[in-house]
Design a protein around this motif. Structure first.
Motif, PDB file in Angstrom:
ATOM      1  N   ALA A  79       7.701   2.175 -20.094  1.00 44.83           N
ATOM      2  CA  ALA A  79       6.049   2.709 -20.266  1.00 44.83           C
ATOM      3  C   ALA A  79       5.300   2.924 -19.059  1.00 44.83           C
ATOM      4  O   ALA A  79       4.767   3.984 -18.811  1.00 44.83           O
ATOM      5  CB  ALA A  79       5.528   1.712 -21.389  1.00 44.83           C
ATOM      6  N   ALA A  80       5.297   1.879 -18.253  1.00 46.93           N
ATOM      7  CA  ALA A  80       4.693   1.811 -16.931  1.00 46.93           C
ATOM      8  C   ALA A  80       5.022   2.944 -16.224  1.00 46.93           C
ATOM      9  O   ALA A  80       4.530   3.808 -15.331  1.00 46.93           O
ATOM     10  CB  ALA A  80       4.897   0.474 -16.126  1.00 46.93           C
ATOM     11  N   ALA A  81       6.579   3.278 -16.114  1.00 46.01           N
ATOM     12  CA  ALA A  81       7.169   4.404 -15.331  1.00 46.01           C
ATOM     13  C   ALA A  81       6.603   5.619 -15.713  1.00 46.01           C
ATOM     14  O   ALA A  81       6.406   6.804 -14.902  1.00 46.01           O
ATOM     15  CB  ALA A  81       8.696   4.194 -15.088  1.00 46.01           C
ATOM     16  N   LEU A 139      -2.908  -7.656  -5.762  1.00 40.56           N
ATOM     17  CA  LEU A 139      -3.186  -6.144  -5.689  1.00 40.56           C
ATOM     18  C   LEU A 139      -2.037  -5.792  -4.849  1.00 40.56           C
ATOM     19  O   LEU A 139      -1.753  -6.269  -3.743  1.00 40.56           O
ATOM     20  CB  LEU A 139      -4.465  -5.938  -5.035  1.00 40.56           C
ATOM     21  N   PRO A 140      -1.290  -4.644  -5.185  1.00 45.33           N
ATOM     22  CA  PRO A 140      -0.218  -4.285  -4.522  1.00 45.33           C
ATOM     23  C   PRO A 140      -0.415  -3.749  -2.967  1.00 45.33           C
ATOM     24  O   PRO A 140      -1.657  -3.464  -3.100  1.00 45.33           O
ATOM     25  CB  PRO A 140       0.520  -2.905  -5.223  1.00 45.33           C
ATOM     26  N   PHE A 141       0.464  -3.712  -2.003  1.00 45.11           N
ATOM     27  CA  PHE A 141       0.194  -3.615  -0.727  1.00 45.11           C
ATOM     28  C   PHE A 141      -0.340  -2.037  -0.427  1.00 45.11           C
ATOM     29  O   PHE A 141      -0.947  -1.854   0.527  1.00 45.11           O
ATOM     30  CB  PHE A 141       1.410  -3.630   0.069  1.00 45.11           C
ATOM     31  N   HIS A 142      -0.041  -1.043  -1.389  1.00 48.83           N
ATOM     32  CA  HIS A 142      -0.261   0.386  -1.444  1.00 48.83           C
ATOM     33  C   HIS A 142      -1.839   0.632  -1.926  1.00 48.83           C
ATOM     34  O   HIS A 142      -2.100   1.894  -1.936  1.00 48.83           O
ATOM     35  CB  HIS A 142       0.654   1.160  -1.456  1.00 48.83           C
ATOM     36  N   CYS A 143      -2.531  -0.456  -2.332  1.00 51.48           N
ATOM     37  CA  CYS A 143      -3.764  -0.221  -2.957  1.00 51.48           C
ATOM     38  C   CYS A 143      -4.764  -0.892  -2.100  1.00 51.48           C
ATOM     39  O   CYS A 143      -4.682  -1.928  -1.500  1.00 51.48           O
ATOM     40  CB  CYS A 143      -3.937  -0.964  -4.514  1.00 51.48           C
ATOM     41  N   THR A 144      -6.061  -0.203  -2.114  1.00 49.81           N
ATOM     42  CA  THR A 144      -7.220  -0.514  -1.474  1.00 49.81           C
ATOM     43  C   THR A 144      -8.223  -0.819  -2.694  1.00 49.81           C
ATOM     44  O   THR A 144      -8.093  -0.332  -3.624  1.00 49.81           O
ATOM     45  CB  THR A 144      -7.996   0.357  -0.609  1.00 49.81           C
ATOM     46  N   TRP A 145      -9.508  -1.627  -2.533  1.00 54.92           N
ATOM     47  CA  TRP A 145     -10.226  -2.131  -3.423  1.00 54.92           C
ATOM     48  C   TRP A 145     -11.603  -1.846  -2.785  1.00 54.92           C
ATOM     49  O   TRP A 145     -12.051  -2.511  -1.925  1.00 54.92           O
ATOM     50  CB  TRP A 145     -10.037  -3.461  -3.894  1.00 54.92           C
ATOM     51  N   THR A 146     -12.388  -1.160  -3.635  1.00 51.96           N
ATOM     52  CA  THR A 146     -13.689  -0.906  -3.405  1.00 51.96           C
ATOM     53  C   THR A 146     -14.653  -1.325  -4.552  1.00 51.96           C
ATOM     54  O   THR A 146     -14.400  -1.185  -5.789  1.00 51.96           O
ATOM     55  CB  THR A 146     -14.332   0.503  -3.214  1.00 51.96           C
ATOM     56  N   ILE A 163       0.886  -0.626 -13.640  1.00 53.11           N
ATOM     57  CA  ILE A 163       1.580   0.902 -13.366  1.00 53.11           C
ATOM     58  C   ILE A 163       1.646   0.939 -11.807  1.00 53.11           C
ATOM     59  O   ILE A 163       2.351   1.850 -11.356  1.00 53.11           O
ATOM     60  CB  ILE A 163       0.504   1.865 -13.999  1.00 53.11           C
ATOM     61  N   ALA A 164       0.790   0.734 -11.164  1.00 59.07           N
ATOM     62  CA  ALA A 164       0.714   0.919  -9.565  1.00 59.07           C
ATOM     63  C   ALA A 164       1.982   0.549  -8.962  1.00 59.07           C
ATOM     64  O   ALA A 164       2.215   1.427  -8.019  1.00 59.07           O
ATOM     65  CB  ALA A 164      -0.269  -0.060  -8.977  1.00 59.07           C
ATOM     66  N   PRO A 165       2.752  -0.283  -9.164  1.00 60.89           N
ATOM     67  CA  PRO A 165       4.144  -0.394  -8.511  1.00 60.89           C
ATOM     68  C   PRO A 165       5.118   0.842  -8.567  1.00 60.89           C
ATOM     69  O   PRO A 165       5.984   0.999  -7.721  1.00 60.89           O
ATOM     70  CB  PRO A 165       4.734  -1.835  -8.941  1.00 60.89           C
ATOM     71  N   HIS A 166       4.930   1.461  -9.565  1.00 56.41           N
ATOM     72  CA  HIS A 166       5.597   2.623 -10.155  1.00 56.41           C
ATOM     73  C   HIS A 166       5.054   3.983  -9.239  1.00 56.41           C
ATOM     74  O   HIS A 166       5.580   5.158  -9.421  1.00 56.41           O
ATOM     75  CB  HIS A 166       5.681   2.822 -11.567  1.00 56.41           C
ATOM     76  N   VAL A 167       3.783   4.122  -8.741  1.00 47.96           N
ATOM     77  CA  VAL A 167       3.087   4.899  -8.054  1.00 47.96           C
ATOM     78  C   VAL A 167       3.633   5.010  -6.615  1.00 47.96           C
ATOM     79  O   VAL A 167       3.034   4.249  -5.972  1.00 47.96           O
ATOM     80  CB  VAL A 167       1.586   5.043  -8.583  1.00 47.96           C
TER      81      VAL A 167
END
Length: 341
Positions: A325-327, A43-50, A23-27
């Motif tokens: 669906a993801a979009a 992990l997509p570039f616009h995501c951070t991970w904690t 889903i993340a690539p569509h957000v």
């Protein structure tokens, strides 16, 4: 416009993480992820991970969280008293949101995180799962959520526990990691004779010996892709799914969506999971004629007939609504947050 989305990824199995990555690539907003899982390589570039503490391990003092009233008398699912890991993971989410608020928060899945984030005053998008989820804890989470995303087609599966929340539930269709590959349709040439067993990280009672026995009974080559502890995990089984004569699969949401994307003839064996979620999914597949469904791993003598039935099946997998669906899930998230950039 939306600047930031929070996202909780449950650590059981691989399905919740796979859904995020689909889903993340569509957000079109920054995504801040929280999970007990290690940071994924893709992990997509616009995501951070904690990475947050585990809440299901025996505490340092030897206390078992299962003995610490984790359900609060049936009100919740998992909030063990005095458990440092549970306290640490919840505190990490609170600290992050207090310092840097988000426009909405996706929970996949946890009743407790849903309530925590809502109590902090944030809109929550709760990813739903099938099964008999009519207990008070689930009902509380559904009430607290701003939006509920159900990643399967409403026309084939509309669980009773979501009926009261139809005004805020978005049925997206099955979310597959392979949707982007549908621009190049699966091969139209005849499939091979090989059989693939598509497992998941949630576990099963099937052994390597069971698969070897089935292979001997059918006279075909069988490939174990993560179904047993001794199998070699395949991170990308698309090639096998699109060329196998048939696939034997569990009934997890991601597995079924991948079968639909690959238009695969399948024998589906639902595994024991909380709230019988795989059994409800399997019933929907059987009623729609999309797969051969059996309740458990059969006797050796049954396999030849089952494989013949599966290979002669012509499932209309478009009914699982994988395309877009993801979009659609991303759109529901962004609309909850007030619109993405």
């Amino acid at each position: 416009m939306t600047e930031s989305i929070g996202w909780y990824v449950h650590h059981h199995g691989r399905g919740h993480l796979t859904r995020l990555l689909s889903i993340a690539p569509h957000v079109d907003a920054d995504i801040r992820c929280f999970s007990s899982l290690p940071r994924p390589d893709m992990l997509p570039f616009h995501c951070t991970w904690t990475m947050v503490d585990r809440d299901d391990e025996v505490a340092g003092d030897g206390g078992d969280p299962r003995d610490a009233d984790p359900t609060a008398g049936g009100l919740l699912h998992w909030a063990p008293l005095g458990h440092r890991g549970h306290r640490g993971r919840m505190s990490a989410i609170v600290a992050s949101l207090a310092d840097d608020p988000v426009d909405a928060f996706v929970v996949d899945v946890s009743v407790e995180v849903t309530l925590l984030v809502r109590l902090l005053g944030f809109r929550v998008v709760l990813i739903a799962q099938p099964g008999a989820r009519d207990d008070s804890a689930h009902h509380l989470a559904f009430q607290a959520a701003t939006t509920i995303v159900a990643p399967w087609p409403r026309s084939l599966l509309e669980p009773a526990h979501l009926a009261a929340f139809g005004n805020k539930t978005v049925y997206t269709g099955g979310i597959s990691r392979y949707e982007a590959r549908l621009a190049t349709p699966p091969p139209t040439s005849p499939r091979g004779d090989d059989i693939v067993v598509l497992g998941g990280a949630g576990g099963s009672a099937v052994s390597g010996g069971d698969i070897a026995s089935a292979a001997q009974a059918t006279g075909r080559r069988w490939h174990d892709l993560g179904a047993t502890p001794d199998a070699t995990w395949s991170a990308d089984p698309w090639g096998e799914l699109t060329t196998a004569g048939a696939v034997v699969s569990w009934a997890g949401q991601n597995a079924i969506a991948d079968l639909a994307a690959a238009e695969t003839p399948a024998i589906v064996i639902p595994q024991e999971r909380p709230f019988a979620e795989q059994r409800e999914t399997a019933r929907a597949l059987e009623q729609a004629g999309l797969a051969i469904v059996i309740p458990e791993w059969p006797e050796r003598s049954a396999w030849s007939s089952l494989i013949e039935r599966a290979t002669n099946l012509r499932p209309d997998w478009d009914r699982w609504e994988v395309r877009g669906a993801a979009a659609r899930a991303a759109r529901a998230i962004c609309e909850t947050a007030g619109g993405c950039r």
